[in-house]
Enzyme design. Sequence first.
Site, PDB file in Angstrom:
ATOM      1  N   ARG A 113       0.953  -1.037   0.246  1.00  0.00           N
ATOM      2  CA  ARG A 113      -0.044  -0.159   0.110  1.00  0.00           C
ATOM      3  C   ARG A 113       0.887   1.247   0.084  1.00  0.00           C
ATOM      4  NH1 ARG A 113      -5.124  -0.661   4.059  1.00  0.00           N
ATOM      5  NH2 ARG A 113      -5.603   1.014   2.867  1.00  0.00           N
ATOM      6  N   SER A 156      -8.275  11.868   2.668  1.00  0.00           N
ATOM      7  CA  SER A 156      -7.784  10.699   3.461  1.00  0.00           C
ATOM      8  C   SER A 156      -7.752  11.021   4.826  1.00  0.00           C
ATOM      9  CB  SER A 156      -6.453  10.223   2.867  1.00  0.00           C
ATOM     10  OG  SER A 156      -5.930   9.310   3.911  1.00  0.00           O
ATOM     11  N   ASP A 305     -15.891   2.793   1.894  1.00  0.00           N
ATOM     12  CA  ASP A 305     -15.407   1.366   2.442  1.00  0.00           C
ATOM     13  C   ASP A 305     -16.719   0.574   2.106  1.00  0.00           C
ATOM     14  OD1 ASP A 305     -12.987   2.134   3.445  1.00  0.00           O
ATOM     15  OD2 ASP A 305     -13.629   2.632   5.582  1.00  0.00           O
ATOM     16  N   ARG A 378     -13.310  -6.748   3.793  1.00  0.00           N
ATOM     17  CA  ARG A 378     -14.675  -6.345   3.093  1.00  0.00           C
ATOM     18  C   ARG A 378     -15.091  -7.030   1.794  1.00  0.00           C
ATOM     19  NH1 ARG A 378     -15.466  -2.597   6.842  1.00  0.00           N
ATOM     20  NH2 ARG A 378     -13.927  -1.059   7.179  1.00  0.00           N
TER      21      ARG A 378
HETATM   22  C1  S3P Z   1     -10.140   5.377   7.630  1.00  0.00           C
HETATM   23  C2  S3P Z   1     -10.000   6.265   6.636  1.00  0.00           C
HETATM   24  C3  S3P Z   1     -10.274   5.692   5.126  1.00  0.00           C
HETATM   25  C4  S3P Z   1     -10.960   4.444   5.092  1.00  0.00           C
HETATM   26  C5  S3P Z   1     -10.328   3.401   6.105  1.00  0.00           C
HETATM   27  C6  S3P Z   1     -10.210   3.839   7.772  1.00  0.00           C
HETATM   28  C7  S3P Z   1      -9.849   5.890   8.947  1.00  0.00           C
HETATM   29  O1  S3P Z   1      -8.999   5.526   4.540  1.00  0.00           O
HETATM   30  O2  S3P Z   1     -10.903   3.775   3.920  1.00  0.00           O
HETATM   31  O3  S3P Z   1     -11.021   2.259   6.002  1.00  0.00           O
HETATM   32  O4  S3P Z   1      -9.956   5.460  10.053  1.00  0.00           O
HETATM   33  O5  S3P Z   1      -9.082   6.943   9.020  1.00  0.00           O
HETATM   34  P1  S3P Z   1      -8.130   6.807   3.762  1.00  0.00           P
HETATM   35  O6  S3P Z   1      -7.719   7.590   4.943  1.00  0.00           O
HETATM   36  O7  S3P Z   1      -7.249   6.111   2.943  1.00  0.00           O
HETATM   37  O8  S3P Z   1      -9.322   7.508   3.066  1.00  0.00           O
END
Ligand code: S3P
Length: 421
Positions: A113, A156, A305, A378
């Site tokens: 990632r 994000s 998500d 998921r």
């Molecule tokens: C999250 C932010 C999201 C989400 C992840 C949890 C968080 O990701 O998809 O499951 O708890 O801040 P990104 O920050 O990469 O968008």
Amino acid sequence: GPLRGDVPLPGDKSIGHRALILGALADGATVIRGLSSGEDNASTITVLRGLGVAVEREGDLVRVHGRGAEGLRAPTAPLDCGNSGSTMRMMCGVLAGRPFTSRLDGDASLRRRPMQRVVDPLQKLGARFETEDGKPPITVHGGSLRAGRIEIPVASAQLKTAVLLAGLQAKGTTTVVEPALSRDHTERMLPSFGVAVARPEPLAASVTGPARLRACEIDVPGDPSAAAFWLVAGSIVAGSRLRLRRVSLNPTRTGAIDVLRAMGARLEIASLDPIGEEPVADLTVEPAPLRATTVAGETMLRAIDELPVLAIAAAAATGVTTFADAAELRVKESDRLATMAAGLATLGVRVEELPDGLVVHGGSGLEGGEVDACGDHRIAMAFVVASLVARGPVRIRGVEAIAVSDPRFLETLERLCGGSA
Ligand code: S3P
């Protein structure tokens, strides 16, 4: 058979990570109730323990014995974030400001990632990082940070939170600006720890450091992302009626509910008193004929998500559903657009993959078949929901990934359909 009864939901995973991390940075014992027993929140506990923080756990009650940021000690081994991108990215923000070197690593999925996106803003505040070509493992050379204004290129919440966690340790005001509003649990939770968060512009959040956090008590509401699987299952399995209690309805997380309502789902929402700054409600779902919709823009961001299970709802609906503006899903626990497209096609659903989305042709039903969850919790749960309406058995490779977010999911399903799952 029909699914009927009360669904026990895990505590919200996003809120859980933040409560654990802020508790570790605070002075005193933070009590967290309702923490998820999933592996992702457990990864955050493992990492905090690796930094010398005492964390006691009895079931869903957790005590984090914080001694301020300066109470964190240099780890003697790499910090294992498991499958959890949130753990790794948020801890980059914490460790950026600590006067020692640490190394963050994770499983095979996490090692694929992108991490440059969190490294770049934190380097602007003065920390130094080494990565494997922008991927984990990450070595963090922490030290004293300069406050500043940071614009992050993607919406994000993990990056936003990393910058705020670094900002708490820098002298002066640190502002993070995002291109669209991502989930805002950090901003909502910091005041409970005695830290003010300013929102100087609609897409900006600021903290002023160095900040001292006071331990507090956090109640974690039910996870709306875990709820989405049940909302779809209850909508498409004839004769069902499911109740989900105390679900977080933070507006940055309710995209899936909006999408299901637009598709004609029968959802009842009974609002309750908020838990801290987080709105919550009891939800009830019953089956309804679903029709196609288009999911894009800010709704997609608020349902990011939930696309895997919404794609199953789209397959069960009449008409052609388009999901767009979801390119971020290519860099989640798996490439969720590719894994969903492949699995749906295996189950006989006509589906087209777009660079940033999916087009799902619904209404002709799902066949049985063997699909690959690609190690992604998921995706695995979405295909379990698909299996409930498929004309033949669905075999899911890698179904054990479900434990990342909802270890009780399959057991709950068996109970709700009277043991016939
Ligand atoms: C999250 C932010 C999201 C989400 C992840 C949890 C968080 O990701 O998809 O499951 O708890 O801040 P990104 O920050 O990469 O968008």
